[in-house]
Design a protein around this motif. Sequence first.
Motif, PDB file in Angstrom:
ATOM      1  N   ASN A 292     -16.025  31.823 -13.193  1.00 37.19           N
ATOM      2  CA  ASN A 292     -16.418  30.570 -13.901  1.00 37.19           C
ATOM      3  C   ASN A 292     -16.578  29.609 -12.781  1.00 37.19           C
ATOM      4  O   ASN A 292     -15.713  29.489 -11.862  1.00 37.19           O
ATOM      5  CB  ASN A 292     -15.298  30.306 -14.879  1.00 37.19           C
ATOM      6  CG  ASN A 292     -15.026  31.295 -15.847  1.00 37.19           C
ATOM      7  OD1 ASN A 292     -16.182  31.664 -16.362  1.00 37.19           O
ATOM      8  ND2 ASN A 292     -13.873  31.567 -15.962  1.00 37.19           N
TER       9      ASN A 292
ATOM     10  N   LYS B 117     -15.346  38.330 -14.163  1.00 38.13           N
ATOM     11  CA  LYS B 117     -16.232  37.309 -14.576  1.00 38.13           C
ATOM     12  C   LYS B 117     -15.884  36.290 -13.342  1.00 38.13           C
ATOM     13  O   LYS B 117     -14.535  35.751 -13.443  1.00 38.13           O
ATOM     14  CB  LYS B 117     -15.813  36.861 -15.957  1.00 38.13           C
ATOM     15  CG  LYS B 117     -16.492  35.591 -16.551  1.00 38.13           C
ATOM     16  CD  LYS B 117     -16.247  35.372 -17.756  1.00 38.13           C
ATOM     17  CE  LYS B 117     -17.001  34.074 -18.282  1.00 38.13           C
ATOM     18  NZ  LYS B 117     -16.710  33.909 -19.759  1.00 38.13           N
TER      19      LYS B 117
ATOM     20  N   TYR C 118     -21.783  31.067 -15.080  1.00 37.12           N
ATOM     21  CA  TYR C 118     -20.763  32.199 -15.935  1.00 37.12           C
ATOM     22  C   TYR C 118     -21.546  33.340 -15.101  1.00 37.12           C
ATOM     23  O   TYR C 118     -22.514  33.741 -15.567  1.00 37.12           O
ATOM     24  CB  TYR C 118     -20.661  32.146 -17.187  1.00 37.12           C
ATOM     25  CG  TYR C 118     -19.889  31.033 -18.098  1.00 37.12           C
ATOM     26  CD1 TYR C 118     -18.452  30.921 -17.904  1.00 37.12           C
ATOM     27  CD2 TYR C 118     -20.649  29.873 -18.221  1.00 37.12           C
ATOM     28  CE1 TYR C 118     -17.877  29.619 -18.221  1.00 37.12           C
ATOM     29  CE2 TYR C 118     -20.272  28.792 -19.014  1.00 37.12           C
ATOM     30  CZ  TYR C 118     -18.730  28.733 -18.622  1.00 37.12           C
ATOM     31  OH  TYR C 118     -18.094  27.525 -19.191  1.00 37.12           O
TER      32      TYR C 118
END
Length: 165
Positions: A48, A46, A68
């Motif tokens: 951000n 992931k 995201y």
Amino acid sequence: MPDQNRKDVDQLSHLGSENTVYTFEYDPTQLESFENNHPGRDYFVKFNCPEFTTLCPKTGQPDFATLYISYVPDKKMVESKSLKLYLFSFRNHGGFHEEAVNMIVNDLVELMDPRYLEVWGKFTPRGGISIDPYVNYGRPGTKYEEMAAKRLLYHDMYPETIDNR
């Protein structure tokens, strides 16, 4: 580090470069990938990205978002500095929020051929309305295609409390 991994890392042009050139016109060629050392395992990566900027195609005013980006890699992974440079390349691109998020998904699927990928853009409001497009992809004919369909249906069942916009 195995020889293949060393060769793979040596082919990355952005990582470790002291001569970084920032491009502010949409440029998917900024993206680079490297080999996944754990292709036999499902796991999420992931990113951000709280400083995404693009331009409204009608007014030319800047639009700001946190993106995201999450994916389940297969054989290839996106190199993070190249992703940052790629996202910077949207700075002067005129496109609606939904288009920008779809373009990012398309470019990352083309680069990596991941098992699963999702991008959620949380744009700051303009004119009293915020737009939060969510786009996902699951490799066709696999369990990830089914996963994408389910995550799309249920992705915002429990929306977060908005206290930062």
